[in-house]
Design a protein around this motif. Structure first.
Motif, PDB file in Angstrom:
ATOM      1  N   HIS A  12       3.638   6.539  -2.433  1.00 29.15           N
ATOM      2  CA  HIS A  12       2.285   5.971  -2.340  1.00 29.15           C
ATOM      3  C   HIS A  12       1.854   5.846  -0.877  1.00 29.15           C
ATOM      4  O   HIS A  12       0.671   6.031  -0.558  1.00 29.15           O
ATOM      5  CB  HIS A  12       2.241   4.610  -3.016  1.00 29.15           C
ATOM      6  CG  HIS A  12       2.391   4.681  -4.509  1.00 29.15           C
ATOM      7  ND1 HIS A  12       2.791   3.609  -5.278  1.00 29.15           N
ATOM      8  CD2 HIS A  12       2.223   5.716  -5.374  1.00 29.15           C
ATOM      9  CE1 HIS A  12       2.842   3.976  -6.546  1.00 29.15           C
ATOM     10  NE2 HIS A  12       2.503   5.255  -6.624  1.00 29.15           N
ATOM     11  N   ALA A  13       2.805   5.518   0.014  1.00 28.17           N
ATOM     12  CA  ALA A  13       2.484   5.419   1.430  1.00 28.17           C
ATOM     13  C   ALA A  13       2.045   6.775   1.978  1.00 28.17           C
ATOM     14  O   ALA A  13       1.084   6.866   2.761  1.00 28.17           O
ATOM     15  CB  ALA A  13       3.690   4.895   2.204  1.00 28.17           C
ATOM     16  N   ARG A  15       0.697   9.163   0.221  1.00 32.88           N
ATOM     17  CA  ARG A  15      -0.611   9.449  -0.375  1.00 32.88           C
ATOM     18  C   ARG A  15      -1.731   8.697   0.355  1.00 32.88           C
ATOM     19  O   ARG A  15      -2.807   9.261   0.601  1.00 32.88           O
ATOM     20  CB  ARG A  15      -0.594   9.091  -1.862  1.00 32.88           C
ATOM     21  CG  ARG A  15      -1.851   9.537  -2.605  1.00 32.88           C
ATOM     22  CD  ARG A  15      -1.705   9.366  -4.105  1.00 32.88           C
ATOM     23  NE  ARG A  15      -0.740  10.334  -4.664  1.00 32.88           N
ATOM     24  CZ  ARG A  15       0.415   9.981  -5.200  1.00 32.88           C
ATOM     25  NH1 ARG A  15       0.781   8.717  -5.277  1.00 32.88           N
ATOM     26  NH2 ARG A  15       1.227  10.915  -5.684  1.00 32.88           N
ATOM     27  N   ARG A  16      -1.480   7.444   0.719  1.00 26.75           N
ATOM     28  CA  ARG A  16      -2.495   6.679   1.449  1.00 26.75           C
ATOM     29  C   ARG A  16      -2.765   7.301   2.815  1.00 26.75           C
ATOM     30  O   ARG A  16      -3.919   7.393   3.255  1.00 26.75           O
ATOM     31  CB  ARG A  16      -2.050   5.228   1.605  1.00 26.75           C
ATOM     32  CG  ARG A  16      -2.141   4.410   0.319  1.00 26.75           C
ATOM     33  CD  ARG A  16      -2.078   2.921   0.605  1.00 26.75           C
ATOM     34  NE  ARG A  16      -0.828   2.540   1.239  1.00 26.75           N
ATOM     35  CZ  ARG A  16       0.283   2.222   0.594  1.00 26.75           C
ATOM     36  NH1 ARG A  16       0.300   2.238  -0.743  1.00 26.75           N
ATOM     37  NH2 ARG A  16       1.375   1.870   1.255  1.00 26.75           N
ATOM     38  N   ASP A  19      -4.890  10.345   2.218  1.00 29.91           N
ATOM     39  CA  ASP A  19      -6.252   9.969   1.824  1.00 29.91           C
ATOM     40  C   ASP A  19      -7.066   9.448   3.007  1.00 29.91           C
ATOM     41  O   ASP A  19      -8.290   9.641   3.057  1.00 29.91           O
ATOM     42  CB  ASP A  19      -6.220   8.896   0.725  1.00 29.91           C
ATOM     43  CG  ASP A  19      -5.705   9.438  -0.603  1.00 29.91           C
ATOM     44  OD1 ASP A  19      -5.667  10.682  -0.753  1.00 29.91           O
ATOM     45  OD2 ASP A  19      -5.329   8.631  -1.475  1.00 29.91           O
ATOM     46  N   GLN A  20      -6.394   8.817   3.957  1.00 28.65           N
ATOM     47  CA  GLN A  20      -7.086   8.263   5.114  1.00 28.65           C
ATOM     48  C   GLN A  20      -7.185   9.243   6.280  1.00 28.65           C
ATOM     49  O   GLN A  20      -7.656   8.893   7.360  1.00 28.65           O
ATOM     50  CB  GLN A  20      -6.387   6.975   5.573  1.00 28.65           C
ATOM     51  CG  GLN A  20      -6.476   5.851   4.551  1.00 28.65           C
ATOM     52  CD  GLN A  20      -5.714   4.602   4.948  1.00 28.65           C
ATOM     53  OE1 GLN A  20      -5.410   4.412   6.128  1.00 28.65           O
ATOM     54  NE2 GLN A  20      -5.406   3.753   3.981  1.00 28.65           N
ATOM     55  N   HIS A  70       2.049   1.675   6.618  1.00 30.57           N
ATOM     56  CA  HIS A  70       1.734   1.675   5.189  1.00 30.57           C
ATOM     57  C   HIS A  70       2.883   1.071   4.372  1.00 30.57           C
ATOM     58  O   HIS A  70       2.644   0.522   3.286  1.00 30.57           O
ATOM     59  CB  HIS A  70       1.457   3.104   4.710  1.00 30.57           C
ATOM     60  CG  HIS A  70       0.215   3.694   5.286  1.00 30.57           C
ATOM     61  ND1 HIS A  70      -1.053   3.346   4.869  1.00 30.57           N
ATOM     62  CD2 HIS A  70       0.036   4.621   6.274  1.00 30.57           C
ATOM     63  CE1 HIS A  70      -1.958   4.022   5.552  1.00 30.57           C
ATOM     64  NE2 HIS A  70      -1.319   4.814   6.418  1.00 30.57           N
ATOM     65  N   THR A  74       3.828  -3.549   2.505  1.00 37.17           N
ATOM     66  CA  THR A  74       4.049  -3.541   1.064  1.00 37.17           C
ATOM     67  C   THR A  74       4.906  -4.725   0.651  1.00 37.17           C
ATOM     68  O   THR A  74       5.918  -5.041   1.298  1.00 37.17           O
ATOM     69  CB  THR A  74       4.750  -2.240   0.633  1.00 37.17           C
ATOM     70  OG1 THR A  74       3.949  -1.115   1.023  1.00 37.17           O
ATOM     71  CG2 THR A  74       4.966  -2.212  -0.870  1.00 37.17           C
TER      72      THR A  74
END
Length: 325
Positions: A12-13, A15-16, A19-20, A70, A74
């Motif tokens: 997920h990190a 992917r973030r 995305d950014q 990221h 968490t």
């Protein structure tokens, strides 16, 4: 946070960061987390930054520094340290024994479906095999393993062949169903299988015996625990990192076996689990006049979790998991 959950967290990190606009890479299907190697620190480590460095067009150190913020924000992660050429070393919050408890609970809840996922969800995999005994057996096992990852396998007999393991030198049927399956599935596809009586020998030199014996031993201590009046209950278990790591790695190994159409990977992983649980089994039950305690219940739960993984893996290979041996 279990290793499986941490793997998803790192994914997920990534992917973030993509995305950014911080990383220009294709997000991988999975991320591997392991124990820190020499020079590492923390509870777990991942080499994902080294994996992404080339496609990102930058250094692994830079990728790691992009991913670190990221991860560190968490919940469940206390700190992230970058070491060596770009390894991310992750320190989790809470006691490591809590992670063992969580892992065992996950396995108990999932049962034989532990490790199943959706890594290949929706895919239809056509396996074109020759009319040959080993190819048929391998294809059948691959179909079952693919299903654990959400894919559907279809076996066809036409050219061009896409799955052609080295044939067995002779008919394995005289070994019996279970030993014959193991003889054809345990070697890698490019290795010639041994069709010998070694697969029937009940001693430690026989990997199939160790796997099936480990399962039978776990079932035996479970029965004896019932006679002693106590049941399994997940809890802290000290000094069993080898067994915990093998169990935590099971989902990754199933995904790899499905992705590479390689049931031999699953077979070898079951040997790893068996070799880790066999020395542990004698510590499960109370000795002499000792009364069952929370520690015994936790050890029983861990042993039974290993038994669940062994039984599920053997079933995928088309091999019986015996209650007695």
């Amino acid at each position: 946070m279990t290793p499986v959950e941490l793997s998803r967290t790192v994914l997920h990190a990534v992917r973030r960061a993509v995305d950014q606009g911080e990383l220009a890479v294709t997000v991988p299907e999975r991320v591997v987390v392991t124990e820190p190697g020499p020079g590492g620190c923390g509870d777990y480590a991942t080499s994902i930054a080294l994996q992404l460095a080339r496609p990102a067009g930058t250094s692994a150190q830079r990728v790691a520094e992009i991913l670190r913020p990221h991860l560190i924000t968490t919940r469940g992660i206390r700190d992230v340290v970058v070491t060596g050429p770009g390894f991310l070393n992750i320190c989790l919050t809470g006691d490591p024994s809590d992670l063992a408890t969580s892992l065992v609970r996950d396995i108990r809840a999932a049962g034989s479906a532990y490790g199943h996922g959706q890594a290949l969800a929706g895919q239809v995999v056509v396996l074109r095999v020759p009319y040959e005994a080993r190819a048929e057996v391998v294809a059948d096992a691959v179909v079952r393993i693919l299903a654990t990852q959400g894919a559907r396998g279809e076996v066809e007999h036409r050219e061009p062949v896409t799955l052609r393991p080295v044939p067995a030198p002779e008919d394995p049927a005289p070994l019996g169903a279970d030993a014959a399956q193991w003889a054809l599935l345990y070697p890698a596809a490019h290795d010639r299988p041994r069709v010998t009586a070694d697969h029937l020998v009940q001693r430690e030199s026989n990997p199939l015996f160790r796997v099936r014996y480990a399962h039978a031993r776990v079932r035996s201590v479970s029965r004896n625990a019932v006679r002693l009046g106590f049941a399994a209950e997940p809890g802290p278990v000290a000094g069993e990192q080898r067994l915990l790591s093998a169990l935590a790695d099971h989902p990754r190994m199933l995904t790899a076996a499905a992705t590479h159409r390689a049931p031999d990977r699953l077979a070898r992983h079951l040997v790893t689990v068996a070799d880790a649980v066999l020395p542990f089994v004698p510590t499960v039950l109370p000795c002499g006049e000792e009364k069952p305690s929370a520690a015994h219940r936790a050890r029983l739960a861990l042993a039974e979790a290993a038994g669940t993984v062994l039984a599920g893996g053997l079933s995928l290979l088309g091999i019986d998991a015996p209650e007695h041996l």
